[in-house]
Design a protein around this motif. Structure first.
Motif, PDB file in Angstrom:
ATOM      1  N   ARG A 145       0.814  -1.220   0.000  1.00 19.80           N
ATOM      2  CA  ARG A 145       0.000   0.000   0.000  1.00 19.80           C
ATOM      3  C   ARG A 145       0.852   1.275   0.000  1.00 19.80           C
ATOM      4  N   GLY A 146       2.119   1.157  -0.257  1.00 17.60           N
ATOM      5  CA  GLY A 146       2.985   2.332  -0.276  1.00 17.60           C
ATOM      6  C   GLY A 146       3.238   2.923   1.097  1.00 17.60           C
ATOM      7  N   HIS A 147       2.851   2.206   2.158  1.00 15.73           N
ATOM      8  CA  HIS A 147       3.038   2.717   3.520  1.00 15.73           C
ATOM      9  C   HIS A 147       4.514   2.681   3.894  1.00 15.73           C
ATOM     10  N   ILE A 148       4.930   3.664   4.678  1.00 14.09           N
ATOM     11  CA  ILE A 148       6.348   3.801   4.995  1.00 14.09           C
ATOM     12  C   ILE A 148       6.533   4.462   6.359  1.00 14.09           C
ATOM     13  N   LEU A 149       7.598   4.087   7.032  1.00 16.78           N
ATOM     14  CA  LEU A 149       8.022   4.717   8.278  1.00 16.78           C
ATOM     15  C   LEU A 149       9.401   5.312   8.034  1.00 16.78           C
ATOM     16  N   VAL A 150       9.570   6.592   8.362  1.00 16.66           N
ATOM     17  CA  VAL A 150      10.850   7.273   8.175  1.00 16.66           C
ATOM     18  C   VAL A 150      11.374   7.693   9.545  1.00 16.66           C
ATOM     19  N   LEU A 151      12.587   7.287   9.865  1.00 15.33           N
ATOM     20  CA  LEU A 151      13.219   7.600  11.145  1.00 15.33           C
ATOM     21  C   LEU A 151      14.534   8.326  10.899  1.00 15.33           C
ATOM     22  N   ARG A 152      14.907   9.173  11.861  1.00 16.30           N
ATOM     23  CA  ARG A 152      16.156   9.937  11.746  1.00 16.30           C
ATOM     24  C   ARG A 152      16.886   9.920  13.098  1.00 16.30           C
ATOM     25  N   PRO A 153      18.189   9.628  13.093  1.00 19.37           N
ATOM     26  CA  PRO A 153      18.947   9.646  14.345  1.00 19.37           C
ATOM     27  C   PRO A 153      18.889  11.013  15.010  1.00 19.37           C
ATOM     28  N   ARG A 154      18.595  11.020  16.282  1.00 15.88           N
ATOM     29  CA  ARG A 154      18.453  12.269  17.030  1.00 15.88           C
ATOM     30  C   ARG A 154      19.830  12.849  17.368  1.00 15.88           C
ATOM     31  N   GLY A 155      20.039  14.135  17.035  1.00 21.87           N
ATOM     32  CA  GLY A 155      21.259  14.831  17.425  1.00 21.87           C
ATOM     33  C   GLY A 155      22.503  14.448  16.645  1.00 21.87           C
ATOM     34  N   LEU A 156      22.348  13.780  15.514  1.00 21.52           N
ATOM     35  CA  LEU A 156      23.507  13.365  14.717  1.00 21.52           C
ATOM     36  C   LEU A 156      23.612  14.276  13.498  1.00 21.52           C
ATOM     37  N   ASP A 157      24.788  14.874  13.279  1.00 18.69           N
ATOM     38  CA  ASP A 157      24.933  15.828  12.180  1.00 18.69           C
ATOM     39  C   ASP A 157      24.994  15.134  10.830  1.00 18.69           C
ATOM     40  N   GLY A 158      24.861  15.956   9.783  1.00 20.07           N
ATOM     41  CA  GLY A 158      24.818  15.444   8.425  1.00 20.07           C
ATOM     42  C   GLY A 158      26.073  14.703   8.013  1.00 20.07           C
TER      43      GLY A 158
END
Length: 209
Positions: free
Chosen positions: A90-103
């Motif tokens: 169904r095109g469902h997705i979860l996007v997560l990002r590390p907290r406090g980590l620079d690019g």
């Protein structure tokens, strides 16, 4: 004047035929972790064993040519984000990002993952570098590239595999390695070091997502 009219008509037709950019793609950053429900043959087994619909995971890399996902399938590859998202149920997705980590550190994690491009998929869920499974790739990429350990290593036997023993015997033989340590997509999703950027799933921090 006629030449200008022709140019304007061509530009209008080109714009009308251009594919609109995925709105979510514009929010992504390099190093984001994306999860979905895979349509692969083993997806249902992973969902049953982990009590989670999240059965596949990859790492995002944002470039001037758009967003891509580095993933461990057969083989480890890098595909456009829109294609990766469309493969999920169904095109469902979860996007997560590390907290406090620079690019810079997130980019290093992606580069660490890309070193495994072309390697075969690890159907035995081992921890060597000769082959990779999806959540192993993500955990190793962040450990080696950014010094951040994500997800929880747990024994195969601690998962809900009661109804999967026939499938596991086909894969491992008579002696299923119940003590073998592995990391699952669901374990990554539950890591409190990660911030939820987007989710099509009702819950992302409970036992059942």
């Amino acid at each position: 004047m006629r030449g200008l009219l022709t140019l304007l008509l061509w530009l209008g037709a080109h714009a009308a035929g251009a594919k609109p950019r995925d709105a979510l793609e514009g929010q992504l950053q390099t190093g984001d972790i994306v999860l979905h429900t895979s349509r692969s043959r083993q997806s249902q087994a992973i969902q049953a064993a982990t009590h989670s619909p999240l059965s596949h995971v990859g790492l995002v890399e944002v470039t001037p040519r758009g967003a891509w996902v580095v993933e461990a399938v057969q083989p480890v590859q890098r595909v456009p984000f829109t294609k990766w998202r469309a493969r999920g149920v169904r095109g469902h997705i979860l996007v997560l990002r590390p907290r406090g980590l620079d690019g810079e550190h997130r980019q290093r994690a992606v580069e660490a993952a890309k070193r495994h491009l072309g390697k075969p998929y690890d159907w035995l869920f081992g921890w060597g570098d000769e082959a990779m499974y999806c959540s192993e790739l993500v955990r190793k990429a962040y450990t080696l590239g950014a010094g951040l350990e994500l997800g929880r290593m747990e024994p195969l036997g601690s998962l809900d595999i009661a109804g999967l023993r026939a499938q596991l015997r086909e894969r491992y033989g008579r002696d299923i390695p119940l003590e073998q340590q592995l990391v699952t997509p669901a374990s990554l999703a539950l890591d409190e070091q990660l911030t939820v950027i987007h989710s099509d799933f009702p819950e992302v921090r409970g036992v059942s997502l």
